[in-house]
Motif scaffolding. Structure first.
Motif, PDB file in Angstrom:
ATOM      1  N   LEU A 116       0.842  -1.194   0.000  1.00 31.16           N
ATOM      2  CA  LEU A 116       0.000   0.000   0.000  1.00 31.16           C
ATOM      3  C   LEU A 116       0.877   1.244   0.000  1.00 31.16           C
ATOM      4  CD1 LEU A 116      -2.972   1.032   0.300  1.00 31.16           C
ATOM      5  CD2 LEU A 116      -2.527   1.183   2.763  1.00 31.16           C
ATOM      6  N   GLY A 117       0.557   2.185  -0.904  1.00 30.60           N
ATOM      7  CA  GLY A 117       1.235   3.470  -0.953  1.00 30.60           C
ATOM      8  C   GLY A 117       0.288   4.581  -0.548  1.00 30.60           C
ATOM      9  N   VAL A 118       0.825   5.694  -0.054  1.00 27.96           N
ATOM     10  CA  VAL A 118       0.013   6.809   0.417  1.00 27.96           C
ATOM     11  C   VAL A 118       0.269   8.035  -0.446  1.00 27.96           C
ATOM     12  CG1 VAL A 118       0.099   5.903   2.759  1.00 27.96           C
ATOM     13  CG2 VAL A 118       1.758   7.635   2.048  1.00 27.96           C
ATOM     14  N   LYS A 119      -0.511   9.067  -0.197  1.00 26.10           N
ATOM     15  CA  LYS A 119      -0.320  10.325  -0.907  1.00 26.10           C
ATOM     16  C   LYS A 119       0.840  11.082  -0.269  1.00 26.10           C
ATOM     17  CE  LYS A 119      -2.712  14.541  -2.378  1.00 26.10           C
ATOM     18  NZ  LYS A 119      -3.979  15.301  -2.359  1.00 26.10           N
ATOM     19  N   MET A 120       1.798  11.490  -1.101  1.00 20.52           N
ATOM     20  CA  MET A 120       2.963  12.224  -0.609  1.00 20.52           C
ATOM     21  C   MET A 120       2.979  13.627  -1.198  1.00 20.52           C
ATOM     22  SD  MET A 120       5.993   9.329  -0.692  1.00 20.52           S
ATOM     23  CE  MET A 120       6.001   9.211  -2.486  1.00 20.52           C
ATOM     24  N   ARG A 160       2.086   6.888 -18.263  1.00 20.54           N
ATOM     25  CA  ARG A 160       1.865   5.710 -17.433  1.00 20.54           C
ATOM     26  C   ARG A 160       2.931   5.548 -16.354  1.00 20.54           C
ATOM     27  NH1 ARG A 160      -1.731   2.013 -17.329  1.00 20.54           N
ATOM     28  NH2 ARG A 160      -1.325   0.021 -16.296  1.00 20.54           N
ATOM     29  N   TYR A 161       4.110   6.129 -16.545  1.00 20.99           N
ATOM     30  CA  TYR A 161       5.174   5.962 -15.550  1.00 20.99           C
ATOM     31  C   TYR A 161       4.695   6.439 -14.177  1.00 20.99           C
ATOM     32  CZ  TYR A 161       9.754   6.018 -13.332  1.00 20.99           C
ATOM     33  OH  TYR A 161      10.799   5.789 -12.480  1.00 20.99           O
ATOM     34  N   HIS A 162       3.983   7.566 -14.135  1.00 18.88           N
ATOM     35  CA  HIS A 162       3.428   8.065 -12.882  1.00 18.88           C
ATOM     36  C   HIS A 162       1.913   7.872 -12.817  1.00 18.88           C
ATOM     37  CE1 HIS A 162       7.195  10.702 -12.472  1.00 18.88           C
ATOM     38  NE2 HIS A 162       7.226   9.810 -11.510  1.00 18.88           N
ATOM     39  N   MET A 163       1.357   7.075 -13.725  1.00 26.83           N
ATOM     40  CA  MET A 163      -0.079   6.805 -13.775  1.00 26.83           C
ATOM     41  C   MET A 163      -0.865   8.105 -13.641  1.00 26.83           C
ATOM     42  SD  MET A 163      -0.384   3.118 -11.840  1.00 26.83           S
ATOM     43  CE  MET A 163      -1.658   2.539 -12.946  1.00 26.83           C
ATOM     44  N   GLY A 164      -0.491   9.081 -14.471  1.00 26.62           N
ATOM     45  CA  GLY A 164      -1.076  10.412 -14.410  1.00 26.62           C
ATOM     46  C   GLY A 164      -2.555  10.459 -14.719  1.00 26.62           C
ATOM     47  N   HIS A 165      -3.079   9.391 -15.339  1.00 25.84           N
ATOM     48  CA  HIS A 165      -4.509   9.370 -15.658  1.00 25.84           C
ATOM     49  C   HIS A 165      -5.358   9.104 -14.419  1.00 25.84           C
ATOM     50  CE1 HIS A 165      -3.076   5.217 -15.832  1.00 25.84           C
ATOM     51  NE2 HIS A 165      -4.325   4.827 -15.590  1.00 25.84           N
ATOM     52  N   LEU A 166      -4.737   8.641 -13.335  1.00 17.99           N
ATOM     53  CA  LEU A 166      -5.484   8.407 -12.106  1.00 17.99           C
ATOM     54  C   LEU A 166      -5.522   9.685 -11.280  1.00 17.99           C
ATOM     55  CD1 LEU A 166      -4.039   4.936 -10.978  1.00 17.99           C
ATOM     56  CD2 LEU A 166      -6.181   5.388 -12.210  1.00 17.99           C
ATOM     57  N   PRO A 167      -6.695  10.119 -10.813  1.00 15.59           N
ATOM     58  CA  PRO A 167      -6.770  11.324  -9.964  1.00 15.59           C
ATOM     59  C   PRO A 167      -5.955  11.148  -8.692  1.00 15.59           C
ATOM     60  CG  PRO A 167      -8.952  10.675 -10.750  1.00 15.59           C
ATOM     61  CD  PRO A 167      -8.028   9.560 -11.109  1.00 15.59           C
ATOM     62  N   GLU A 168      -5.311  12.206  -8.241  1.00 20.38           N
ATOM     63  CA  GLU A 168      -4.424  12.102  -7.080  1.00 20.38           C
ATOM     64  C   GLU A 168      -5.168  11.880  -5.781  1.00 20.38           C
ATOM     65  OE1 GLU A 168      -3.233  16.366  -5.414  1.00 20.38           O
ATOM     66  OE2 GLU A 168      -2.736  16.210  -7.538  1.00 20.38           O
ATOM     67  N   ASN A 169      -6.505  12.127  -5.762  1.00 16.89           N
ATOM     68  CA  ASN A 169      -7.269  11.982  -4.521  1.00 16.89           C
ATOM     69  C   ASN A 169      -8.253  10.817  -4.546  1.00 16.89           C
ATOM     70  OD1 ASN A 169      -6.138  14.209  -3.056  1.00 16.89           O
ATOM     71  ND2 ASN A 169      -7.318  15.592  -4.352  1.00 16.89           N
ATOM     72  N   VAL A 171      -8.767   6.534  -4.414  1.00 15.02           N
ATOM     73  CA  VAL A 171      -8.177   5.229  -4.126  1.00 15.02           C
ATOM     74  C   VAL A 171      -8.177   4.405  -5.407  1.00 15.02           C
ATOM     75  CG1 VAL A 171      -8.393   3.138  -2.735  1.00 15.02           C
ATOM     76  CG2 VAL A 171      -9.014   5.357  -1.763  1.00 15.02           C
ATOM     77  N   ALA A 172      -7.037   3.735  -5.694  1.00 15.87           N
ATOM     78  CA  ALA A 172      -6.951   2.981  -6.942  1.00 15.87           C
ATOM     79  C   ALA A 172      -5.855   1.926  -6.856  1.00 15.87           C
ATOM     80  CB  ALA A 172      -6.663   3.922  -8.111  1.00 15.87           C
ATOM     81  N   ASP A 224      -6.086   8.868   1.251  1.00 15.39           N
ATOM     82  CA  ASP A 224      -6.636   9.370   2.517  1.00 15.39           C
ATOM     83  C   ASP A 224      -5.552   9.455   3.588  1.00 15.39           C
ATOM     84  OD1 ASP A 224      -9.034   9.555   1.311  1.00 15.39           O
ATOM     85  OD2 ASP A 224      -9.965   7.842   2.303  1.00 15.39           O
ATOM     86  N   ALA A 225      -4.495   8.682   3.425  1.00 15.71           N
ATOM     87  CA  ALA A 225      -3.339   8.776   4.321  1.00 15.71           C
ATOM     88  C   ALA A 225      -2.277   9.620   3.624  1.00 15.71           C
ATOM     89  CB  ALA A 225      -2.800   7.378   4.635  1.00 15.71           C
TER      90      ALA A 225
END
Length: 639
Positions: A116-120, A160-169, A171-172, A224-225
């Motif tokens: 699991l990774g968190v928002k940094m 895709r390297y940073h999966m920029g298509h996924l919103p930063e806020n 869960v995915a 969320d973390a």
């Protein structure tokens, strides 16, 4: 034996202040959790081990006698960890109070999640895109290397390297976790293996994340973390060394995991990327250092080209060559006055041009030029000064990194905390900045009662620095405000309890260290440059006057030997006196022929010597060096 829910593993190398702050936040986040904390130190020399032992006695410390690398150091702790979950955490991070509870709850509810990774966010409040990454397949790596990832960060294909298509806020599920904050299920590690120790630094998180998915588990991104990650404090990512280490790690990963066909294509691509990126890093660093001198040179050439005093000269090649020589001479002259020192001083080039004009006027009058000619040269220098000042204002206005014009002594600072903690934090900043401009405070009660009060104060008073007092504020509050106010351009700092030090996005401010001394101290580029000029000038004079000096200097051969080593940059005429005492960290100096103590002085107390060295560094003046050289003339030939 009680059940251990979480084992936190922190690998440290010479980042004592960051580690102390990190451990303080980890201790708070561990409240209510059955857990353990490991610090694995890779032979730090900054007192990190002693700090952990004295301030965090409950931490399980592994003090290595050599730097074994990131992977091996983490594995040392993981092998003895008892936790159901293992968190690999960088020392330059700040975790909120609820991060561990939220992450554990998420993992408890999803048994197929192995990592699991968190928002940094970084020290300025900006989101770090490496919080969620994709697998660096040859195609993904190629898009990153050639720059398409940067151009199209939100593209499903190119980004895709940073999966920029996924919103930063949101869960995915993701493919690759960041080693800066990596929650791992111990059961998963037992099945897929620990970190691969063939990766010394970088790449080990990619390899482990990929093996987690190969083992049938999932990796998830959980925003969320949230944590702060002072990215790159111990390894600067613009350095050439980082480029080589990072891309070599990518090459190891490719050779290990990709098919033989892909592996045959990938190594040449990686090798080419190493040299291309290294060349790019060198070019960026060169441009960063030379941008202002180049602009000033162009300013001089422009003024000479458009000068009505010398008509019909442009663009004849001989005149261009002469103009270039003149421009280089002007740039070199104003450099002696600190025109390119950081932080920039707006009047430095003006002072340089003014003195150059005075010298030019004296020489011109001496060789018969009229006052009209002198006035014409003065006009040209005025034009050049205006163009140079305009260039500096433009760079500062566009917030180009390293070109801010506001001096720390005039910085507007807002402290967030109780009156006592705010007063201490501002007092520390006043001493490290040697003065401040406007200062203000906001109490925690004001912050809670009036939402938006911090933003309005920053805007209204044009605040440059915001200092959060860690003693009075929850860590999640600090993280919230840094993220919400990142667009204002203020610099965010965290003052530690007890007035120990203040941590910013690229600085640590403490009275113990002398890297925050006055501008004229030996930390300043101007002082170091003038000291070097003085060293070379005295060495040249010693060589020229050696036949005379040999008559009264006890060791004349030693004088020539020392002068030669000074010219080569191996020695300085005046350096520190050696001492066994542990004093404040001093700026580095070449070994000195002489030292700051007067001739004949030989104190037995090493602390006295340490204080003399510190005073010399803090209050350095070129005239002090000259006085010491004159007083110690007979010792200039000493070994």
């Amino acid at each position: 034996m009680p059940h251990v829910k979480l084992s936190v593993v922190i690998v440290n190398y010479n980042v004592r202040a960051y580690l102390e702050q990190c451990l303080r936040t980890v201790s708070t986040a561990m409240q209510g959790i059955d857990g353990e904390v490991f610090v694995v130190d890779n032979q730090s020399t900054d007192g990190s081990v002693e700090m952990v032992r004295s301030k965090f006695p409950d931490v399980k410390l592994i003090a290595n006698t050599e730097n074994v690398g990131f992977s091996r150091a983490n594995n040392q702790a993981i092998r003895v960890a008892q936790g159901e979950y293992v968190l690999l955490l960088n020392p330059d991070t700040v975790v909120g109070e609820e991060v561990f509870i939220k992450a554990i709850t998420f993992l408890d509810e999803r048994p197929r999640v192995g990592g699991l990774g968190v928002k940094m966010i970084d020290g300025t409040g900006r989101f770090l895109p490496e919080s969620k990454r994709g697998l660096p397949t040859p195609q993904v790596a190629f898009f990153k290397i050639i720059g398409l990832t940067r151009l199209f960060p939100r593209s499903r294909v190119f980004g895709r390297y940073h999966m920029g298509h996924l919103p930063e806020n949101e869960v995915a599920p993701i493919e690759i976790l960041s080693g800066a904050c990596m929650f791992l299920r111990k059961k998963t590690l037992d099945e897929v293996g620990l970190l691969d120790e063939s990766f010394f630094m970088y790449g080990e998180d990619i390899d482990l994340s990929y093996r987690i998915t190969l083992g049938g588990y999932e990796n998830w991104y959980y925003p969320d973390a949230r944590i702060i990650h002072y990215k790159g404090e111990s390894t600067k990512k613009s350095s050439v060394n980082y480029v080589f280490v990072f891309y070599n790690a990518m090459a190891i990963f490719a050779q290990k995991h990709f098919t033989s066909r892909s592996a045959g294509i990938f190594p040449p691509l990686i090798n080419g990327s190493i040299y291309l990126s290294a060349a790019g890093a060198i070019a960026v660093r060169f441009l960063n250092r030379t941008l202002l001198p180049i602009l000033d040179l162009l300013a001089v050439l422009l003024v000479l080209a458009l000068s009505p005093l010398v008509p019909e000269r442009w663009p004849a090649l001989p005149e261009l060559g002469l103009d270039l020589v003149i421009g280089l001479a002007v740039v070199g002259w104003i450099a002696l006055f600190g025109a390119y020192d950081r932080p920039l001083r707006i009047l430095s080039p003006v002072a340089g041009l003014a003195t150059l004009f005075v010298l030019s006027a004296v020489v011109m009058r001496a060789i018969g030029h009229t006052m009209a000619d002198v006035a014409g040269v003065g006009l040209l220098m005025t034009y050049a000064a205006l163009v140079m000042l305009s260039a500096r204002w433009v760079l500062s206005a566009f917030r180009i990194k390293g070109y801010a014009l506001r001096h720390k002594a005039r910085e507007r600072v807002l402290a967030v905390g109780s009156e006592e903690e705010s007063r201490q934090a501002l007092a520390l900043l006043w001493q490290t900045h040697f003065g401040l401009g406007w200062t203000g405070t906001i109490t925690p009660e004001e912050l809670d009662q009036h939402r938006g009060s911090l933003e309005s104060r920053i805007r209204r008073h044009r605040v440059g620095e915001v200092v959060f007092c860690a003693h009075d504020l929850p860590w999640r509050t600090v993280i919230d405000h840094m993220e919400q106010l990142r667009h204002l351009g203020a610099e965010f700092k965290i003052a530690q309890p007890g007035r120990a030090f203040i941590i910013g996005p690229s600085s640590i401010e403490s009275l113990h260290d002398l890297y925050v001394m006055r501008d004229h101290a030996l930390t300043g580029p101007s002082a170091r440059r003038m000291k070097r000029i003085m060293d070379v000038a005295v060495a040249a004079m010693a060589i020229v006057l050696w036949p005379v000096a040999a008559l009264f200097i006890p060791k004349p051969a030693g004088l020539l030997h020392n002068a030669w080593h000074v010219i080569r940059g191996e020695r300085s005429w005046v350096g520190y006196r050696k001492t066994s005492a542990h004093g404040p960290r001093l700026p580095r100096l070449r070994p000195g022929v002489l030292d700051p103590l007067p001739p004949g002085a030989d104190p037995t107390d090493p602390l006295v010597v340490a204080r003399v060295n510190a005073t010399y560094a803090k209050d350095y003046s070129i005239w002090d060096d000259l006085v010491l050289i004159m007083r110690g003339t007979r010792r200039l030939g000493a070994a």
